[in-house]
Scaffold this motif. Sequence first.
Motif, PDB file in Angstrom:
ATOM      1  N   ALA A 292      -2.060  10.795   2.355  1.00 24.60           N
ATOM      2  CA  ALA A 292      -2.500  12.607   3.210  1.00 24.60           C
ATOM      3  C   ALA A 292      -1.194  13.313   3.831  1.00 24.60           C
ATOM      4  N   SER A 293      -0.091  12.615   4.905  1.00 24.18           N
ATOM      5  CA  SER A 293       0.314  12.913   5.307  1.00 24.18           C
ATOM      6  C   SER A 293       1.341  13.527   4.699  1.00 24.18           C
ATOM      7  N   ILE A 294       1.116  13.814   3.359  1.00 22.23           N
ATOM      8  CA  ILE A 294       2.787  14.913   3.110  1.00 22.23           C
ATOM      9  C   ILE A 294       1.640  15.903   2.430  1.00 22.23           C
ATOM     10  N   ALA A 295       0.700  15.388   1.598  1.00 15.73           N
ATOM     11  CA  ALA A 295      -0.574  16.832   0.903  1.00 15.73           C
ATOM     12  C   ALA A 295      -0.263  18.038   2.185  1.00 15.73           C
ATOM     13  N   GLY A 296      -0.264  19.157   1.033  1.00 14.46           N
ATOM     14  CA  GLY A 296      -0.080  20.316   2.235  1.00 14.46           C
ATOM     15  C   GLY A 296       0.811  20.731   3.041  1.00 14.46           C
ATOM     16  N   ASN A 297       1.732  19.962   2.743  1.00 15.49           N
ATOM     17  CA  ASN A 297       3.370  20.738   3.442  1.00 15.49           C
ATOM     18  C   ASN A 297       4.071  21.574   2.684  1.00 15.49           C
ATOM     19  N   LYS A 298       4.676  22.313   3.254  1.00 10.29           N
ATOM     20  CA  LYS A 298       5.003  23.932   3.525  1.00 10.29           C
ATOM     21  C   LYS A 298       5.786  23.550   2.697  1.00 10.29           C
ATOM     22  N   ALA A 299       7.130  22.846   2.024  1.00  7.21           N
ATOM     23  CA  ALA A 299       7.974  22.524   1.513  1.00  7.21           C
ATOM     24  C   ALA A 299       8.282  22.532   0.264  1.00  7.21           C
ATOM     25  N   GLY A 300       6.509  21.998  -0.172  1.00 11.31           N
ATOM     26  CA  GLY A 300       6.723  21.488  -1.940  1.00 11.31           C
ATOM     27  C   GLY A 300       6.490  20.686  -2.345  1.00 11.31           C
ATOM     28  N   GLU A 301       6.690  19.134  -1.397  1.00 13.89           N
ATOM     29  CA  GLU A 301       7.063  18.446  -1.215  1.00 13.89           C
ATOM     30  C   GLU A 301       5.813  17.266  -2.451  1.00 13.89           C
ATOM     31  N   ASP A 302       6.254  16.549  -2.995  1.00 16.15           N
ATOM     32  CA  ASP A 302       5.102  16.340  -4.062  1.00 16.15           C
ATOM     33  C   ASP A 302       4.078  14.707  -3.195  1.00 16.15           C
ATOM     34  N   ALA A 303       3.158  15.075  -3.313  1.00 14.59           N
ATOM     35  CA  ALA A 303       2.012  13.962  -2.475  1.00 14.59           C
ATOM     36  C   ALA A 303       1.689  12.889  -2.778  1.00 14.59           C
ATOM     37  N   ASN A 304       2.190  12.545  -4.146  1.00 16.55           N
ATOM     38  CA  ASN A 304       2.171  12.057  -4.516  1.00 16.55           C
ATOM     39  C   ASN A 304       2.981  10.994  -5.285  1.00 16.55           C
ATOM     40  N   ARG A 305       2.836   9.441  -4.306  1.00 19.34           N
ATOM     41  CA  ARG A 305       4.321   8.853  -4.099  1.00 19.34           C
ATOM     42  C   ARG A 305       3.983   7.153  -4.417  1.00 19.34           C
ATOM     43  N   ARG A 306       5.317   7.377  -4.711  1.00 16.63           N
ATOM     44  CA  ARG A 306       5.353   5.991  -5.945  1.00 16.63           C
ATOM     45  C   ARG A 306       5.155   4.828  -4.973  1.00 16.63           C
ATOM     46  N   LEU A 307       5.152   3.552  -4.728  1.00 12.92           N
ATOM     47  CA  LEU A 307       5.612   2.801  -4.461  1.00 12.92           C
ATOM     48  C   LEU A 307       5.941   1.158  -5.469  1.00 12.92           C
ATOM     49  N   SER A 308       7.140   1.167  -5.101  1.00 13.80           N
ATOM     50  CA  SER A 308       7.411  -0.399  -6.382  1.00 13.80           C
ATOM     51  C   SER A 308       7.110  -2.075  -5.227  1.00 13.80           C
ATOM     52  N   ILE A 309       6.235  -2.455  -5.680  1.00 18.87           N
ATOM     53  CA  ILE A 309       5.730  -3.946  -5.060  1.00 18.87           C
ATOM     54  C   ILE A 309       5.333  -4.875  -5.621  1.00 18.87           C
ATOM     55  N   TYR A 310       6.506  -6.210  -5.058  1.00 15.57           N
ATOM     56  CA  TYR A 310       6.189  -7.297  -5.400  1.00 15.57           C
ATOM     57  C   TYR A 310       5.157  -7.918  -4.435  1.00 15.57           C
ATOM     58  N   LEU A 311       4.439  -8.580  -5.847  1.00 13.57           N
ATOM     59  CA  LEU A 311       3.210  -9.919  -5.523  1.00 13.57           C
ATOM     60  C   LEU A 311       4.057 -11.210  -6.085  1.00 13.57           C
ATOM     61  N   PRO A 312       3.808 -12.220  -5.339  1.00 12.19           N
ATOM     62  CA  PRO A 312       4.763 -14.059  -5.201  1.00 12.19           C
ATOM     63  C   PRO A 312       3.871 -13.820  -6.043  1.00 12.19           C
ATOM     64  N   PRO A 313       4.622 -15.736  -6.868  1.00  9.88           N
ATOM     65  CA  PRO A 313       4.436 -16.513  -7.867  1.00  9.88           C
ATOM     66  C   PRO A 313       2.670 -16.610  -6.817  1.00  9.88           C
ATOM     67  N   GLY A 314       1.435 -17.065  -7.893  1.00 10.13           N
ATOM     68  CA  GLY A 314       0.201 -17.826  -7.660  1.00 10.13           C
ATOM     69  C   GLY A 314      -0.184 -16.611  -7.176  1.00 10.13           C
ATOM     70  N   TYR A 315       0.053 -15.405  -6.849  1.00 15.19           N
ATOM     71  CA  TYR A 315      -1.112 -14.179  -6.206  1.00 15.19           C
ATOM     72  C   TYR A 315      -2.513 -14.722  -7.401  1.00 15.19           C
ATOM     73  N   GLU A 316      -1.800 -13.951  -8.040  1.00 18.79           N
ATOM     74  CA  GLU A 316      -2.732 -13.635  -9.536  1.00 18.79           C
ATOM     75  C   GLU A 316      -4.314 -14.875  -9.823  1.00 18.79           C
ATOM     76  N   GLN A 317      -3.756 -16.393  -8.878  1.00 21.08           N
ATOM     77  CA  GLN A 317      -4.079 -17.473  -9.921  1.00 21.08           C
ATOM     78  C   GLN A 317      -5.403 -17.741  -8.485  1.00 21.08           C
ATOM     79  N   SER A 318      -4.675 -17.056  -7.271  1.00 20.86           N
ATOM     80  CA  SER A 318      -5.382 -17.641  -5.753  1.00 20.86           C
ATOM     81  C   SER A 318      -6.456 -16.333  -5.303  1.00 20.86           C
ATOM     82  N   SER A 319      -6.786 -16.895  -4.557  1.00 20.91           N
ATOM     83  CA  SER A 319      -7.943 -15.821  -3.506  1.00 20.91           C
ATOM     84  C   SER A 319      -7.284 -15.773  -2.435  1.00 20.91           C
ATOM     85  N   GLU A 320      -5.894 -15.886  -1.763  1.00 17.07           N
ATOM     86  CA  GLU A 320      -4.881 -15.847  -0.800  1.00 17.07           C
ATOM     87  C   GLU A 320      -4.935 -14.545  -0.067  1.00 17.07           C
ATOM     88  N   ARG A 321      -4.724 -14.581   1.539  1.00 15.27           N
ATOM     89  CA  ARG A 321      -4.337 -13.230   1.940  1.00 15.27           C
ATOM     90  C   ARG A 321      -2.523 -13.609   2.119  1.00 15.27           C
TER      91      ARG A 321
END
Length: 357
Positions: free
Chosen positions: A35-64
């Motif tokens: 939202a902070s990039i959307a509609g900028n005058k410079a024409g920068e794409d507001a659709n931004r990519r994230l590279s995310i590392y999930l640690p071992p056990g993330y999918e098998q647990s309910s931890e935060r």
Amino acid sequence: MRKLSLLILLPLFYYYGYAQKSGESKVLTKTFEAASIAGNKAGEDANRRLSIYLPPGYEQSSERYPVIYFLHGFGVNDEQMMQWIGFKALMDSAIKGGMMKPMILVLPNSDTKFRGYFYTNSSFTGNWTDFIGKDVVQYVDKNFRTKAHRDSRGLCGHSMGGNGALKVAMLYADIFSSVYAMSPGGMHFAGEFTPAHKAFRQLSELSSVEDVFKGFDSPETTDDASFFRVVLASMARTFTPDESNKAFQGKIPVSYSGKTRKIDPVVLKKWESNFNINMIEDHLPALQSLKALKIDWGRNEEFSHIPLTNLQFSKKLEAYGINHFAEEYIGDHVNMLDGFEGRVFTELLPFFERYLK
């Protein structure tokens, strides 16, 4: 002999048992509209990519999990940093070896048409500080099992990303508790980075975007002006936008008449107000509230302004009684970062293990 065999095998049983129980780590790529990039005058794409590392056990647990946010430097992106530093292998080793608790790692993509806007809010290019402090954090907290509290969020970055980490920390100290800036660049004029740099004169004479980028991506280029032209153009369109400038839509703080260089005090003041060192006085409570703050830089930096301004930044923090760590090490801008002997593994990850809940 039997006792010795058990001593050898027990760590292996532990390792493989841990791996089976916890599963493997994963690196995901996600895209969302900022939202902070959307509609900028410079024409920068507001659709931004994230590279995310999930640690071992993330999918098998309910931890935060605590989250480390890493900001990349100028001219690169999140995927390149993830691969170059080798974050997956480093995080896996640190977690499985008991060096740090399981954590999520997030690298936002802040690459732009002019290769980065120094994580600065701008009326023209978009609000890149808010992109990190609001949009990215809110998306990650909503879509992943995070510990959604400042005490469990760390912020760090390298070069332009180090600059950004300090800037975002001052403006969003209620979101991040612990900050590590690695070789932050562009924090103030000093060394080779001054209004006298020849790239300013070159920019004053250009009339097209193509001229600004000439030689920037060429491996044969040895003249640093090709790099600084893009850096300074990026700062100009961010700090002092001017859409009438067809080359880079910004104002620079210098002009030329023959060999005479003239400083524009109004433009210069706006640039300097965005330099980290000049932001300290206005954000003392935020800096004081941080649980931990560290900056480091290489003694053999290719960019001579970085050791000078990093030391200046540290001394100013010290003068105001801001607790922090500051370290100069033997190395240049990039040669001591990646791999198991690099400072990401030996310094940055232990820093967040110590200070994040």
